[in-house]
Motif scaffolding. Structure first.
Motif, PDB file in Angstrom:
ATOM      1  N   SER A  48      11.771  15.295  -3.566  1.00 42.58           N
ATOM      2  CA  SER A  48      12.895  15.439  -2.639  1.00 42.58           C
ATOM      3  C   SER A  48      14.156  15.914  -3.350  1.00 42.58           C
ATOM      4  N   PHE A  49      15.167  16.233  -2.538  1.00 46.43           N
ATOM      5  CA  PHE A  49      16.462  16.641  -3.076  1.00 46.43           C
ATOM      6  C   PHE A  49      17.262  15.412  -3.528  1.00 46.43           C
ATOM      7  N   GLY A  50      16.846  14.254  -3.073  1.00 49.54           N
ATOM      8  CA  GLY A  50      17.548  13.025  -3.472  1.00 49.54           C
ATOM      9  C   GLY A  50      18.879  12.844  -2.766  1.00 49.54           C
ATOM     10  N   GLY A  51      19.033  13.469  -1.603  1.00 48.36           N
ATOM     11  CA  GLY A  51      20.281  13.319  -0.843  1.00 48.36           C
ATOM     12  C   GLY A  51      20.289  11.983  -0.120  1.00 48.36           C
ATOM     13  N   GLN A  59       6.721  11.413  -1.931  1.00 46.67           N
ATOM     14  CA  GLN A  59       7.581  12.533  -1.524  1.00 46.67           C
ATOM     15  C   GLN A  59       8.946  12.485  -2.198  1.00 46.67           C
ATOM     16  N   ALA A  60       9.430  11.264  -2.486  1.00 39.92           N
ATOM     17  CA  ALA A  60      10.779  11.136  -3.043  1.00 39.92           C
ATOM     18  C   ALA A  60      10.916  11.869  -4.375  1.00 39.92           C
ATOM     19  N   GLY A  62       4.977   5.321  -2.800  1.00 41.93           N
ATOM     20  CA  GLY A  62       6.112   6.189  -2.514  1.00 41.93           C
ATOM     21  C   GLY A  62       7.383   5.362  -2.700  1.00 41.93           C
ATOM     22  N   LEU A  63       8.532   5.915  -2.299  1.00 46.04           N
ATOM     23  CA  LEU A  63       9.787   5.185  -2.531  1.00 46.04           C
ATOM     24  C   LEU A  63       9.799   3.843  -1.788  1.00 46.04           C
ATOM     25  N   ALA A  64       9.321   3.849  -0.542  1.00 41.01           N
ATOM     26  CA  ALA A  64       9.322   2.595   0.231  1.00 41.01           C
ATOM     27  C   ALA A  64       8.497   1.526  -0.483  1.00 41.01           C
ATOM     28  N   PHE A 116      26.142  13.343   2.754  1.00 40.50           N
ATOM     29  CA  PHE A 116      24.902  13.600   2.017  1.00 40.50           C
ATOM     30  C   PHE A 116      25.218  13.586   0.523  1.00 40.50           C
ATOM     31  N   VAL A 170       0.852  -1.191   0.000  1.00 39.07           N
ATOM     32  CA  VAL A 170       0.000   0.000   0.000  1.00 39.07           C
ATOM     33  C   VAL A 170       0.885   1.238   0.000  1.00 39.07           C
ATOM     34  N   GLY A 171       0.767   2.034  -1.058  1.00 39.59           N
ATOM     35  CA  GLY A 171       1.532   3.273  -1.178  1.00 39.59           C
ATOM     36  C   GLY A 171       2.670   3.123  -2.172  1.00 39.59           C
ATOM     37  N   GLU A 217      -2.116   2.627  -4.737  1.00 37.85           N
ATOM     38  CA  GLU A 217      -1.786   4.022  -4.474  1.00 37.85           C
ATOM     39  C   GLU A 217      -3.060   4.853  -4.604  1.00 37.85           C
ATOM     40  N   GLN A 218      -3.254   5.753  -3.626  1.00 38.97           N
ATOM     41  CA  GLN A 218      -4.477   6.557  -3.631  1.00 38.97           C
ATOM     42  C   GLN A 218      -4.420   7.709  -4.628  1.00 38.97           C
ATOM     43  N   GLU A 219      -3.191   8.102  -4.998  1.00 38.85           N
ATOM     44  CA  GLU A 219      -3.026   9.244  -5.907  1.00 38.85           C
ATOM     45  C   GLU A 219      -2.968   8.755  -7.362  1.00 38.85           C
TER      46      GLU A 219
HETATM   47  C1  LIG Z   1      10.727  18.556  -0.341  1.00 34.46           C
HETATM   48  C2  LIG Z   1      11.323  17.286   0.260  1.00 34.46           C
HETATM   49  C3  LIG Z   1      12.683  17.075   0.212  1.00 34.46           C
HETATM   50  C4  LIG Z   1      13.238  15.906   0.760  1.00 34.46           C
HETATM   51  N1  LIG Z   1      14.583  15.689   0.640  1.00 34.46           N
HETATM   52  C5  LIG Z   1      15.111  14.536   1.115  1.00 34.46           C
HETATM   53  C6  LIG Z   1      16.494  14.226   0.923  1.00 34.46           C
HETATM   54  O1  LIG Z   1      17.234  14.968   0.272  1.00 34.46           O
HETATM   55  N2  LIG Z   1      16.972  13.064   1.452  1.00 34.46           N
HETATM   56  C7  LIG Z   1      16.166  12.203   2.144  1.00 34.46           C
HETATM   57  O2  LIG Z   1      16.671  11.146   2.606  1.00 34.46           O
HETATM   58  N3  LIG Z   1      14.859  12.458   2.345  1.00 34.46           N
HETATM   59  C8  LIG Z   1      14.317  13.588   1.827  1.00 34.46           C
HETATM   60  N4  LIG Z   1      12.986  13.835   1.992  1.00 34.46           N
HETATM   61  C9  LIG Z   1      12.197  12.838   2.706  1.00 34.46           C
HETATM   62  C10 LIG Z   1      11.897  11.635   1.792  1.00 34.46           C
HETATM   63  O3  LIG Z   1      11.552  12.072   0.486  1.00 34.46           O
HETATM   64  C11 LIG Z   1      10.768  10.825   2.398  1.00 34.46           C
HETATM   65  O4  LIG Z   1      11.117  10.437   3.728  1.00 34.46           O
HETATM   66  C12 LIG Z   1      10.488   9.544   1.601  1.00 34.46           C
HETATM   67  O5  LIG Z   1      10.334   9.824   0.224  1.00 34.46           O
HETATM   68  C13 LIG Z   1       9.240   8.874   2.190  1.00 34.46           C
HETATM   69  O6  LIG Z   1       8.949   7.754   1.375  1.00 34.46           O
HETATM   70  P1  LIG Z   1       7.767   6.797   1.772  1.00 34.46           P
HETATM   71  O7  LIG Z   1       7.566   5.855   0.635  1.00 34.46           O
HETATM   72  O8  LIG Z   1       8.001   6.220   3.118  1.00 34.46           O
HETATM   73  O9  LIG Z   1       6.487   7.752   1.965  1.00 34.46           O
HETATM   74  P2  LIG Z   1       5.688   8.670   0.909  1.00 34.46           P
HETATM   75  O10 LIG Z   1       6.559   9.252  -0.139  1.00 34.46           O
HETATM   76  O11 LIG Z   1       4.883   9.615   1.745  1.00 34.46           O
HETATM   77  O12 LIG Z   1       4.731   7.638   0.168  1.00 34.46           O
HETATM   78  C14 LIG Z   1       3.587   7.111   0.770  1.00 34.46           C
HETATM   79  C15 LIG Z   1       2.570   6.868  -0.339  1.00 34.46           C
HETATM   80  O13 LIG Z   1       1.487   6.159   0.205  1.00 34.46           O
HETATM   81  C16 LIG Z   1       0.292   6.677  -0.336  1.00 34.46           C
HETATM   82  N5  LIG Z   1      -0.758   6.315   0.610  1.00 34.46           N
HETATM   83  C17 LIG Z   1      -0.858   6.697   1.902  1.00 34.46           C
HETATM   84  N6  LIG Z   1      -1.937   6.149   2.460  1.00 34.46           N
HETATM   85  C18 LIG Z   1      -2.524   5.383   1.498  1.00 34.46           C
HETATM   86  C19 LIG Z   1      -3.666   4.551   1.487  1.00 34.46           C
HETATM   87  N7  LIG Z   1      -4.440   4.398   2.582  1.00 34.46           N
HETATM   88  N8  LIG Z   1      -3.988   3.914   0.331  1.00 34.46           N
HETATM   89  C20 LIG Z   1      -3.202   4.065  -0.788  1.00 34.46           C
HETATM   90  N9  LIG Z   1      -2.090   4.839  -0.816  1.00 34.46           N
HETATM   91  C21 LIG Z   1      -1.775   5.489   0.318  1.00 34.46           C
HETATM   92  C22 LIG Z   1       0.571   8.158  -0.468  1.00 34.46           C
HETATM   93  O14 LIG Z   1      -0.305   8.776  -1.406  1.00 34.46           O
HETATM   94  C23 LIG Z   1       2.008   8.157  -0.942  1.00 34.46           C
HETATM   95  O15 LIG Z   1       2.118   8.124  -2.348  1.00 34.46           O
HETATM   96  C24 LIG Z   1      12.398  14.973   1.417  1.00 34.46           C
HETATM   97  C25 LIG Z   1      11.008  15.204   1.472  1.00 34.46           C
HETATM   98  C26 LIG Z   1      10.480  16.317   0.893  1.00 34.46           C
HETATM   99  C27 LIG Z   1       8.966  16.521   0.919  1.00 34.46           C
END
Ligand SMILES: Cc1cc2nc3c(=O)[nH]c(=O)nc-3n(C[C@H](O)[C@H](O)[C@H](O)COP(=O)(O)OP(=O)(O)OC[C@H]3O[C@@H](n4cnc5c(N)ncnc54)[C@H](O)[C@@H]3O)c2cc1C
Length: 169
Positions: free
Chosen positions: A42-45, A38-39, A7-9, A134, A4-5, A28-30
């Motif tokens: 992100s800056f991709g660091g 969020q990735a 995002g990068l994870a 970084f 579910v989701g 994915e809900q979006e």
């Molecule tokens: C502007 C910015 C800059 C950043 N820069 C850095 C950096 O340089 N280095 C770094 O290490 N980190 C950085 N980060 C943080 C990093 O990007 C995030 O910690 C990481 O991308 C989180 O990934 P994730 O998959 O855990 O969560 P998310 O990217 O939040 O993904 C979760 C996904 O799950 C979906 N979702 C949630 N609930 C549901 C549901 N019930 N049903 C279906 N889909 C759902 C959401 O829509 C979303 O797409 C940055 C973040 C931002 C916003």
């Protein structure tokens, strides 16, 4: 498996499961253009330890130093810190080991100047990174997402619910 989701994870998990030959549904809900969550923005660091980029800049780093820095920030001192501590240990070993080559094999590249995020107080016995770690992804956030989105979309079962393929990078 259902992830579910997207995002990068979620993308990393789904790509690894699909490449292991198992069927995976990524929910994915979006809309598809938000792949990467969020990735993408992100800056991709990335936290990497003892890399050629650091050595080229004269930065001396090691898994031991990174772990010392991590402990200085995390201050694991409660029973419930057991699993976070184990995860952190594994992650520091990964960042000092196969993380860079694993990403490189997928086409990921880093900008040759290593930045110093979460610097903390500077010394190795305090909090924060005592040396720069970084590593900025070439192409920033979209450059981090692209290899995993590509792997997921290349999977034999890949199709979006709307039936449209989307490549936002
Ligand atoms: C502007 C910015 C800059 C950043 N820069 C850095 C950096 O340089 N280095 C770094 O290490 N980190 C950085 N980060 C943080 C990093 O990007 C995030 O910690 C990481 O991308 C989180 O990934 P994730 O998959 O855990 O969560 P998310 O990217 O939040 O993904 C979760 C996904 O799950 C979906 N979702 C949630 N609930 C549901 C549901 N019930 N049903 C279906 N889909 C759902 C959401 O829509 C979303 O797409 C940055 C973040 C931002 C916003």
């Amino acid at each position: 498996m259902i992830v579910v989701g997207a995002g990068l994870a979620g993308l990393v998990a789904a790509a690894e499961v699909a490449d292991a030959g198992k069927r995976v549904i990524l929910l994915e809900q979006e809309p598809p253009q938000s792949l990467g969550g969020q990735a993408w923005w992100s800056f991709g660091g990335l936290f990497l330890v003892d890399t050629p980029e650091q050595r080229r800049m004269g930065i001396k780093d090691s898994a031991d130093l990174a772990w010392q820095d991590w402990l200085g920030s995390a201050a694991f001192d409660r029973d419930e810190d057991l699993w976070p501590r184990r995860w952190a240990e594994a992650y520091v070993q990964f960042a000092a080991g196969e993380k860079r080559s694993w990403l490189r094999a997928m086409g990921h590249r880093v900008f040759p100047v290593v930045g110093w995020a979460e610097r903390g107080g500077g010394p190795a016995d305090g909090h924060g990174n005592s040396v720069p770690r970084f590593h900025i992804t070439w192409g920033t956030g979209p450059g981090v997402v692209e290899p995993f989105a590509r792997r997921v979309q290349a999977s034999p079962w890949s199709r979006s619910a709307s039936g449209t393929a989307s490549t936002p990078w």
